[in-house]
Scaffold this motif. Structure first.
Motif, PDB file in Angstrom:
ATOM      1  N   GLY A   1      20.601  13.407  -9.979  1.00  0.00           N
ATOM      2  CA  GLY A   1      19.718  12.547  -8.939  1.00  0.00           C
ATOM      3  C   GLY A   1      20.346  12.807  -7.299  1.00  0.00           C
ATOM      4  O   GLY A   1      21.423  13.381  -7.408  1.00  0.00           O
ATOM      5  N   ASP A   2      19.413  12.325  -6.461  1.00  0.00           N
ATOM      6  CA  ASP A   2      19.593  12.493  -5.106  1.00  0.00           C
ATOM      7  C   ASP A   2      19.706  11.034  -4.600  1.00  0.00           C
ATOM      8  O   ASP A   2      18.608  10.425  -4.276  1.00  0.00           O
ATOM      9  N   TYR A   3      20.818  10.417  -4.222  1.00  0.00           N
ATOM     10  CA  TYR A   3      21.009   9.154  -3.786  1.00  0.00           C
ATOM     11  C   TYR A   3      21.901   8.972  -2.624  1.00  0.00           C
ATOM     12  O   TYR A   3      23.023   9.629  -2.644  1.00  0.00           O
ATOM     13  N   ARG A   4      21.316   8.467  -1.584  1.00  0.00           N
ATOM     14  CA  ARG A   4      21.969   8.611  -0.276  1.00  0.00           C
ATOM     15  C   ARG A   4      22.135   7.164   0.452  1.00  0.00           C
ATOM     16  O   ARG A   4      21.242   6.307   0.026  1.00  0.00           O
ATOM     17  N   THR A   5      22.875   7.374   1.213  1.00  0.00           N
ATOM     18  CA  THR A   5      23.418   5.779   1.911  1.00  0.00           C
ATOM     19  C   THR A   5      22.322   5.958   3.083  1.00  0.00           C
ATOM     20  O   THR A   5      22.171   6.922   3.882  1.00  0.00           O
ATOM     21  N   GLY A   6      21.638   4.817   3.117  1.00  0.00           N
ATOM     22  CA  GLY A   6      20.783   4.676   4.373  1.00  0.00           C
ATOM     23  C   GLY A   6      20.264   3.499   4.506  1.00  0.00           C
ATOM     24  O   GLY A   6      20.139   2.506   3.566  1.00  0.00           O
ATOM     25  N   ARG A   7      19.500   3.205   5.647  1.00  0.00           N
ATOM     26  CA  ARG A   7      18.705   1.992   5.706  1.00  0.00           C
ATOM     27  C   ARG A   7      17.210   2.440   6.287  1.00  0.00           C
ATOM     28  O   ARG A   7      16.897   3.186   6.838  1.00  0.00           O
ATOM     29  N   ALA A   8      16.442   1.288   5.594  1.00  0.00           N
ATOM     30  CA  ALA A   8      14.831   1.650   6.114  1.00  0.00           C
ATOM     31  C   ALA A   8      14.738   1.855   7.617  1.00  0.00           C
ATOM     32  O   ALA A   8      13.790   2.556   7.959  1.00  0.00           O
ATOM     33  N   GLU A   9      15.353   0.814   8.392  1.00  0.00           N
ATOM     34  CA  GLU A   9      14.974   1.276   9.772  1.00  0.00           C
ATOM     35  C   GLU A   9      15.489   2.458  10.361  1.00  0.00           C
ATOM     36  O   GLU A   9      15.022   2.518  11.673  1.00  0.00           O
ATOM     37  N   ALA A  10      15.958   3.321   9.877  1.00  0.00           N
ATOM     38  CA  ALA A  10      16.517   4.358  10.448  1.00  0.00           C
ATOM     39  C   ALA A  10      16.421   5.659   9.420  1.00  0.00           C
ATOM     40  O   ALA A  10      17.634   5.809   8.844  1.00  0.00           O
ATOM     41  N   LEU A  11      15.481   6.163   8.949  1.00  0.00           N
ATOM     42  CA  LEU A  11      15.530   7.339   7.839  1.00  0.00           C
ATOM     43  C   LEU A  11      15.916   8.492   8.115  1.00  0.00           C
ATOM     44  O   LEU A  11      15.387   8.958   9.230  1.00  0.00           O
ATOM     45  N   ASP A  12      16.812   8.950   7.713  1.00  0.00           N
ATOM     46  CA  ASP A  12      17.423  10.340   7.994  1.00  0.00           C
ATOM     47  C   ASP A  12      16.696  11.543   7.382  1.00  0.00           C
ATOM     48  O   ASP A  12      17.281  12.277   6.640  1.00  0.00           O
ATOM     49  N   PHE A  13      15.273  11.555   7.783  1.00  0.00           N
ATOM     50  CA  PHE A  13      14.407  12.634   7.019  1.00  0.00           C
ATOM     51  C   PHE A  13      13.599  13.051   8.177  1.00  0.00           C
ATOM     52  O   PHE A  13      13.045  12.294   9.047  1.00  0.00           O
ATOM     53  N   PRO A  14      13.366  14.347   8.146  1.00  0.00           N
ATOM     54  CA  PRO A  14      12.320  14.639   9.320  1.00  0.00           C
ATOM     55  C   PRO A  14      10.948  13.978   8.987  1.00  0.00           C
ATOM     56  O   PRO A  14      10.594  13.586   7.843  1.00  0.00           O
ATOM     57  N   ASP A  15      10.108  14.057   9.974  1.00  0.00           N
ATOM     58  CA  ASP A  15       8.607  13.589   9.824  1.00  0.00           C
ATOM     59  C   ASP A  15       7.770  14.198   8.580  1.00  0.00           C
ATOM     60  O   ASP A  15       8.174  15.579   8.075  1.00  0.00           O
ATOM     61  N   ALA A  16       7.028  13.572   7.942  1.00  0.00           N
ATOM     62  CA  ALA A  16       6.106  14.284   6.907  1.00  0.00           C
ATOM     63  C   ALA A  16       6.693  14.908   5.649  1.00  0.00           C
ATOM     64  O   ALA A  16       6.354  15.849   5.073  1.00  0.00           O
ATOM     65  N   SER A  17       8.233  14.260   5.182  1.00  0.00           N
ATOM     66  CA  SER A  17       8.896  14.805   4.369  1.00  0.00           C
ATOM     67  C   SER A  17       8.378  14.664   2.978  1.00  0.00           C
ATOM     68  O   SER A  17       8.570  15.259   1.951  1.00  0.00           O
ATOM     69  N   PHE A  18       7.723  13.098   2.686  1.00  0.00           N
ATOM     70  CA  PHE A  18       7.349  12.828   1.455  1.00  0.00           C
ATOM     71  C   PHE A  18       5.850  12.502   1.097  1.00  0.00           C
ATOM     72  O   PHE A  18       5.044  12.273   1.900  1.00  0.00           O
ATOM     73  N   ASP A  19       5.517  12.848  -0.295  1.00  0.00           N
ATOM     74  CA  ASP A  19       4.109  12.520  -0.315  1.00  0.00           C
ATOM     75  C   ASP A  19       3.801  10.944  -0.945  1.00  0.00           C
ATOM     76  O   ASP A  19       2.797  10.285  -1.010  1.00  0.00           O
ATOM     77  N   ARG A  20       5.058  10.410  -1.427  1.00  0.00           N
ATOM     78  CA  ARG A  20       5.010   8.868  -1.597  1.00  0.00           C
ATOM     79  C   ARG A  20       6.262   8.590  -1.026  1.00  0.00           C
ATOM     80  O   ARG A  20       7.437   8.859  -0.942  1.00  0.00           O
ATOM     81  N   VAL A  21       6.110   7.259  -0.540  1.00  0.00           N
ATOM     82  CA  VAL A  21       7.280   6.515   0.053  1.00  0.00           C
ATOM     83  C   VAL A  21       7.261   5.340  -0.745  1.00  0.00           C
ATOM     84  O   VAL A  21       6.146   4.610  -0.534  1.00  0.00           O
ATOM     85  N   ILE A  22       8.128   4.685  -1.336  1.00  0.00           N
ATOM     86  CA  ILE A  22       8.288   3.662  -2.212  1.00  0.00           C
ATOM     87  C   ILE A  22       9.293   2.545  -1.603  1.00  0.00           C
ATOM     88  O   ILE A  22      10.395   2.739  -1.411  1.00  0.00           O
ATOM     89  N   SER A  23       8.358   1.117  -1.471  1.00  0.00           N
ATOM     90  CA  SER A  23       9.362   0.032  -1.305  1.00  0.00           C
ATOM     91  C   SER A  23       9.011  -0.994  -2.591  1.00  0.00           C
ATOM     92  O   SER A  23       8.050  -1.557  -2.517  1.00  0.00           O
TER      93      SER A  23
END
Ligand SMILES: C[S@@+](CC[C@H](N)C(=O)[O-])C[C@H]1O[C@@H](n2cnc3c(N)ncnc32)[C@H](O)[C@@H]1O
Length: 233
Positions: free
Chosen positions: A83-105
């Protein structure tokens, strides 16, 4: 200041087990998975020990999980080495714009200090036509701190809702877990989502559909959760 997650990680992992707690297994997973059906690329913001990412991956979705709590991520990686598990916080997502077709909270908005910043980031990384899928605790519950709940003569528990309109962080504890959660009125969540120009496509207060009857009765008495899907134009 700590939010309690590092200290609570071991108890959380034990409490969740592999299937998740009652609410996840018998109330929330089913509607959350339905809203994620057919997703190609999903980001689980605050993935914890990775359980929902594993469920998504088993259904063919390329799921990435981010979380700030190292011990939870370590368990996510150990249980799902591919799997792909990364350290990160919601307030500063380390991904380019428009990367996902679902974002889940999935029960994470109550953990995130900067709600508006986090929702802006979640909307940014969504592709047009993609959906932000949210499970959240209903605010009437977070406005009734556990230590202020009242038991009547029969032993039944009653909520004492207090200062509903006042957003605030409060410490809550159960089964060895002690974390700082945010209470916010429903209008604060809706305002943060509307501010991003997202459109509400789905709203539900899901009822339990099985499991221990006593637990189910408790969750039927009042809806503890709501589930929403917000679409980006
Ligand atoms: C209640 S748990 C939910 C975990 C998982 N989504 C689930 O439903 O089992 C909240 C999670 O939010 C994470 N968290 C806390 N602050 C966060 C932040 N600022 N951004 C993203 N995740 C955060 C915690 O580490 C924890 O894993």
């Amino acid at each position: 200041m700590t939010d309690g997650w590092d200290e609570s990680a071991a108890a959380w992992i034990a409490d969740m087990g592999e299937a998740g707690d009652y609410a996840r297994e018998w109330v929330l997973d089913r509607p959350m998975l339905a809203l994620c059906a057919g997703a190609r690329r999903a980001l689980d913001v605050g993935c914890g020990e990775g359980r929902f990412c594993r469920l998504l991956r088993a259904r063919g979705t390329a799921a990435t999980g981010i979380d700030p709590t190292a011990a939870l991520l370590a368990t996510a990686r150990a249980r799902d080495p591919e799997g792909d598990y990364r350290t990160g916080r919601a307030e500063a997502l380390d991904f380019p714009d428009a990367s996902f077709d679902r974002v889940i909270s999935y029960l994470t908005l109550i953990d995130i200090p900067d709600l508006r910043g986090a929702v802006a980031e979640m909307a940014r990384v969504l592709a047009p036509g993609g959906q932000l899928v949210i499970a959240n605790l209903n605010p009437f519950l977070t406005a009734a701190a556990p230590e202020h709940r009242i038991r009547d003569a029969s032993g039944a528990e009653h909520l004492r809702v207090d200062r509903y309109l006042e957003a605030r962080a409060e410490w809550v504890g159960w089964r060895g877990i002690r974390i700082r959660n945010w209470h916010r009125p429903m209008q604060d969540y809706m305002a943060a989502l509307l501010e991003q120009g997202l459109r509400l496509r789905h709203f539900a207060e899901p009822a339990p559909w099985g499991g221990d009857p006593e637990r189910a009765a408790r969750y039927r008495g009042a809806p503890w959760f709501h589930v929403m899907a917000w679409e980006k134009d």
